[in-house]
Design a protein around this motif. Structure first.
Motif, PDB file in Angstrom:
ATOM      1  N   LYS A  55      67.236 -53.500  11.403  1.00  0.00           N
ATOM      2  CA  LYS A  55      67.298 -52.216  12.000  1.00  0.00           C
ATOM      3  C   LYS A  55      68.138 -51.197  11.362  1.00  0.00           C
ATOM      4  CE  LYS A  55      66.785 -53.812  16.904  1.00  0.00           C
ATOM      5  NZ  LYS A  55      67.365 -53.433  18.173  1.00  0.00           N
ATOM      6  N   LEU A  56      67.582 -49.927  11.299  1.00  0.00           N
ATOM      7  CA  LEU A  56      68.309 -48.973  10.350  1.00  0.00           C
ATOM      8  C   LEU A  56      69.581 -48.656  11.103  1.00  0.00           C
ATOM      9  CD1 LEU A  56      65.932 -45.770   9.960  1.00  0.00           C
ATOM     10  CD2 LEU A  56      67.008 -47.525   8.111  1.00  0.00           C
ATOM     11  N   ASP A  57      69.825 -48.927  12.535  1.00  0.00           N
ATOM     12  CA  ASP A  57      71.297 -48.498  13.092  1.00  0.00           C
ATOM     13  C   ASP A  57      72.149 -49.863  12.616  1.00  0.00           C
ATOM     14  OD1 ASP A  57      70.474 -50.677  14.661  1.00  0.00           O
ATOM     15  OD2 ASP A  57      70.900 -49.811  16.400  1.00  0.00           O
ATOM     16  N   ARG A  58      71.721 -50.948  11.783  1.00  0.00           N
ATOM     17  CA  ARG A  58      72.718 -51.769  11.579  1.00  0.00           C
ATOM     18  C   ARG A  58      73.220 -51.351  10.201  1.00  0.00           C
ATOM     19  NH1 ARG A  58      74.946 -53.544  15.220  1.00  0.00           N
ATOM     20  NH2 ARG A  58      74.095 -51.786  16.005  1.00  0.00           N
ATOM     21  N   LEU A  59      72.379 -50.602   9.274  1.00  0.00           N
ATOM     22  CA  LEU A  59      72.682 -50.193   8.002  1.00  0.00           C
ATOM     23  C   LEU A  59      73.522 -48.957   8.062  1.00  0.00           C
ATOM     24  CD1 LEU A  59      72.301 -50.228   5.284  1.00  0.00           C
ATOM     25  CD2 LEU A  59      70.140 -49.167   5.257  1.00  0.00           C
ATOM     26  N   ALA A  60      73.099 -47.882   9.016  1.00  0.00           N
ATOM     27  CA  ALA A  60      73.826 -46.497   8.848  1.00  0.00           C
ATOM     28  C   ALA A  60      73.969 -46.043  10.214  1.00  0.00           C
ATOM     29  CB  ALA A  60      72.969 -45.525   7.926  1.00  0.00           C
ATOM     30  N   ARG A  61      75.100 -45.340  10.519  1.00  0.00           N
ATOM     31  CA  ARG A  61      75.473 -44.830  11.827  1.00  0.00           C
ATOM     32  C   ARG A  61      75.100 -43.298  11.960  1.00  0.00           C
ATOM     33  NH1 ARG A  61      79.063 -47.911  14.729  1.00  0.00           N
ATOM     34  NH2 ARG A  61      78.494 -46.297  16.205  1.00  0.00           N
ATOM     35  N   SER A  62      74.614 -42.761  10.865  1.00  0.00           N
ATOM     36  CA  SER A  62      73.978 -41.503  10.829  1.00  0.00           C
ATOM     37  C   SER A  62      73.114 -41.190  10.017  1.00  0.00           C
ATOM     38  CB  SER A  62      75.387 -40.444  10.643  1.00  0.00           C
ATOM     39  OG  SER A  62      75.875 -40.290   9.625  1.00  0.00           O
ATOM     40  N   VAL A  63      72.465 -39.794   9.996  1.00  0.00           N
ATOM     41  CA  VAL A  63      71.420 -39.842   8.812  1.00  0.00           C
ATOM     42  C   VAL A  63      72.046 -39.329   7.676  1.00  0.00           C
ATOM     43  CG1 VAL A  63      69.604 -38.029   8.165  1.00  0.00           C
ATOM     44  CG2 VAL A  63      69.919 -38.781  10.376  1.00  0.00           C
ATOM     45  N   VAL A  64      73.432 -38.901   7.581  1.00  0.00           N
ATOM     46  CA  VAL A  64      74.153 -38.576   6.428  1.00  0.00           C
ATOM     47  C   VAL A  64      74.673 -39.723   5.684  1.00  0.00           C
ATOM     48  CG1 VAL A  64      76.264 -37.517   5.496  1.00  0.00           C
ATOM     49  CG2 VAL A  64      74.950 -36.152   7.246  1.00  0.00           C
ATOM     50  N   ASP A  65      74.975 -40.631   6.478  1.00  0.00           N
ATOM     51  CA  ASP A  65      75.394 -41.891   6.001  1.00  0.00           C
ATOM     52  C   ASP A  65      74.370 -42.832   5.390  1.00  0.00           C
ATOM     53  OD1 ASP A  65      77.356 -44.137   5.604  1.00  0.00           O
ATOM     54  OD2 ASP A  65      76.517 -45.106   7.574  1.00  0.00           O
ATOM     55  N   LEU A  66      72.989 -42.637   6.099  1.00  0.00           N
ATOM     56  CA  LEU A  66      71.794 -43.538   5.550  1.00  0.00           C
ATOM     57  C   LEU A  66      71.531 -42.622   4.211  1.00  0.00           C
ATOM     58  CD1 LEU A  66      69.410 -45.314   5.879  1.00  0.00           C
ATOM     59  CD2 LEU A  66      68.503 -43.833   7.149  1.00  0.00           C
ATOM     60  N   TYR A  72      52.918 -47.154   1.103  1.00  0.00           N
ATOM     61  CA  TYR A  72      52.839 -46.591   2.474  1.00  0.00           C
ATOM     62  C   TYR A  72      54.594 -46.608   2.764  1.00  0.00           C
ATOM     63  CZ  TYR A  72      48.138 -46.831   2.223  1.00  0.00           C
ATOM     64  OH  TYR A  72      46.788 -46.546   1.564  1.00  0.00           O
ATOM     65  N   GLY A  73      55.268 -47.513   2.648  1.00  0.00           N
ATOM     66  CA  GLY A  73      56.495 -47.616   3.175  1.00  0.00           C
ATOM     67  C   GLY A  73      57.555 -46.544   2.141  1.00  0.00           C
ATOM     68  N   ARG A  74      57.098 -46.503   0.866  1.00  0.00           N
ATOM     69  CA  ARG A  74      58.146 -45.373   0.254  1.00  0.00           C
ATOM     70  C   ARG A  74      57.504 -43.815   0.821  1.00  0.00           C
ATOM     71  NH1 ARG A  74      56.414 -48.737  -4.003  1.00  0.00           N
ATOM     72  NH2 ARG A  74      54.738 -47.492  -4.376  1.00  0.00           N
ATOM     73  N   LEU A  75      56.394 -43.732   1.288  1.00  0.00           N
ATOM     74  CA  LEU A  75      55.925 -42.445   1.890  1.00  0.00           C
ATOM     75  C   LEU A  75      56.763 -42.134   3.221  1.00  0.00           C
ATOM     76  CD1 LEU A  75      54.252 -39.921   1.971  1.00  0.00           C
ATOM     77  CD2 LEU A  75      52.348 -41.300   3.408  1.00  0.00           C
ATOM     78  N   GLN A  76      56.555 -43.321   3.868  1.00  0.00           N
ATOM     79  CA  GLN A  76      57.399 -43.300   5.376  1.00  0.00           C
ATOM     80  C   GLN A  76      58.856 -42.831   5.083  1.00  0.00           C
ATOM     81  OE1 GLN A  76      57.158 -46.971   7.575  1.00  0.00           O
ATOM     82  NE2 GLN A  76      58.021 -46.114   9.274  1.00  0.00           N
ATOM     83  N   PHE A  77      59.299 -43.697   4.123  1.00  0.00           N
ATOM     84  CA  PHE A  77      60.849 -43.636   3.733  1.00  0.00           C
ATOM     85  C   PHE A  77      61.047 -42.094   3.312  1.00  0.00           C
ATOM     86  CE2 PHE A  77      65.117 -44.159   2.265  1.00  0.00           C
ATOM     87  CZ  PHE A  77      65.635 -44.601   3.328  1.00  0.00           C
ATOM     88  N   ALA A  82      63.509 -36.893   3.699  1.00  0.00           N
ATOM     89  CA  ALA A  82      63.178 -35.074   3.833  1.00  0.00           C
ATOM     90  C   ALA A  82      63.766 -34.924   5.162  1.00  0.00           C
ATOM     91  CB  ALA A  82      61.881 -34.931   3.738  1.00  0.00           C
ATOM     92  N   ILE A  83      63.688 -35.394   6.249  1.00  0.00           N
ATOM     93  CA  ILE A  83      64.186 -35.080   7.643  1.00  0.00           C
ATOM     94  C   ILE A  83      65.614 -35.001   7.634  1.00  0.00           C
ATOM     95  CG2 ILE A  83      64.363 -35.654  10.049  1.00  0.00           C
ATOM     96  CD1 ILE A  83      61.264 -36.645   9.796  1.00  0.00           C
ATOM     97  N   GLY A  84      66.360 -36.183   6.880  1.00  0.00           N
ATOM     98  CA  GLY A  84      67.810 -36.059   6.759  1.00  0.00           C
ATOM     99  C   GLY A  84      68.463 -34.872   5.819  1.00  0.00           C
ATOM    100  N   GLU A  85      67.473 -34.833   4.840  1.00  0.00           N
ATOM    101  CA  GLU A  85      68.097 -33.736   3.823  1.00  0.00           C
ATOM    102  C   GLU A  85      67.910 -32.237   4.697  1.00  0.00           C
ATOM    103  OE1 GLU A  85      69.659 -31.651   0.882  1.00  0.00           O
ATOM    104  OE2 GLU A  85      69.212 -33.910   1.024  1.00  0.00           O
ATOM    105  N   PHE A  86      66.960 -32.122   5.429  1.00  0.00           N
ATOM    106  CA  PHE A  86      67.055 -30.949   6.259  1.00  0.00           C
ATOM    107  C   PHE A  86      67.967 -31.017   7.534  1.00  0.00           C
ATOM    108  CE2 PHE A  86      65.089 -28.832  10.168  1.00  0.00           C
ATOM    109  CZ  PHE A  86      64.714 -27.760   9.851  1.00  0.00           C
ATOM    110  N   GLU A  87      68.265 -31.958   8.038  1.00  0.00           N
ATOM    111  CA  GLU A  87      69.584 -31.975   9.021  1.00  0.00           C
ATOM    112  C   GLU A  87      70.747 -31.633   8.280  1.00  0.00           C
ATOM    113  OE1 GLU A  87      70.918 -34.810  12.644  1.00  0.00           O
ATOM    114  OE2 GLU A  87      70.540 -35.831  10.656  1.00  0.00           O
ATOM    115  N   ARG A  88      70.960 -32.201   6.884  1.00  0.00           N
ATOM    116  CA  ARG A  88      72.307 -31.978   6.275  1.00  0.00           C
ATOM    117  C   ARG A  88      72.386 -30.278   6.106  1.00  0.00           C
ATOM    118  NH1 ARG A  88      70.959 -36.539   3.982  1.00  0.00           N
ATOM    119  NH2 ARG A  88      70.066 -35.705   2.260  1.00  0.00           N
ATOM    120  N   GLU A  89      71.140 -29.812   5.588  1.00  0.00           N
ATOM    121  CA  GLU A  89      71.297 -28.562   5.214  1.00  0.00           C
ATOM    122  C   GLU A  89      71.698 -27.572   6.506  1.00  0.00           C
ATOM    123  OE1 GLU A  89      71.073 -26.824   2.348  1.00  0.00           O
ATOM    124  OE2 GLU A  89      71.260 -28.997   1.674  1.00  0.00           O
ATOM    125  N   LEU A  90      70.881 -27.953   7.592  1.00  0.00           N
ATOM    126  CA  LEU A  90      71.256 -27.269   9.050  1.00  0.00           C
ATOM    127  C   LEU A  90      72.770 -27.609   9.366  1.00  0.00           C
ATOM    128  CD1 LEU A  90      68.213 -28.141  11.348  1.00  0.00           C
ATOM    129  CD2 LEU A  90      68.689 -26.193  10.422  1.00  0.00           C
TER     130      LEU A  90
END
Length: 186
Positions: A63-74, A101-106, A111-119
């Motif tokens: 799961k992603l939450d096993r890898l990273a604890r935040s979008v910035v960390d991810l 398709y996996g690359r597109l999804q990721f 992009a959402i993570g980058e947007f969140e960091r900019e905010l």
């Protein structure tokens, strides 16, 4: 084709790694740890895994939450993987960057993570500007009072007074002695 490198993590000593380890059993190598650190820096086994992987390897987590604890960390972890040309597979979320398709999804998630960091950066800057307007001072507090700076300048201009002795007397570096003298002499 490279290796499949797995990573498993639980947050506390009461939790078990068994389920994750079973799901990662097809990996050539598995790194695992019990750590609840908020970023990758507090997880030495994750660091070892990220250092180990290389071109054409696949990094696998359940799961992603096993890898990273935040979008910035991810985002930081993914950047390391991209630099090393390592694909990422997240079993439970169906993310697999070995496929188009996996690359597109990721990339959408990135992009959402980058947007969140900019905010976050924008909000932080707005808060800083408002704080400055209210008179909040940022940075380290001055070590010396105005009187001590005046005394330092007097000592600096005293013939034969060592700059090293001045720095030791005031508990500051020699470069600070010269900087304070240059900034405050008048």
């Amino acid at each position: 084709m490279g290796m499949r490198v797995g990573y498993a993590r639980v947050s506390s000593s009461g939790q078990k790694l068994d389920l994750q380890m079973d799901r990662l059993s097809d990996c050539d190598r598995i790194y695992h740890e019990k750590a609840s650190a908020a970023s990758a820096k507090g997880r030495p086994e994750l660091q070892k895994a990220l250092d180990f992987v290389r071109d054409e390897d696949v990094f696998v987590v359940t799961k992603l939450d096993r890898l990273a604890r935040s979008v910035v960390d991810l985002a930081g972890i993914v950047q390391k993987l991209e630099i090393k040309k390592v694909d990422l597979v997240v079993l439970d979320q169906g993310i697999d960057t070995t496929t188009m398709y996996g690359r597109l999804q990721f990339n959408i998630l990135a992009a959402i993570g980058e947007f969140e960091r900019e905010l976050i950066k924008e909000r932080s800057m707005e808060g800083r500007i408002k704080a400055i307007a209210r008179g909040v001072k940022f940075g380290a507090k001055p070590k010396l009072t105005k009187q001590e700076i005046a005394d330092l300048i007097r000592d600096f201009e005293e013939p034969g007074c060592s700059k090293t002795e001045i720095s030791e007397h005031y508990g500051i570096s020699r470069s600070s002695v010269y900087r304070l003298y240059a900034e405050n002499r008048s």
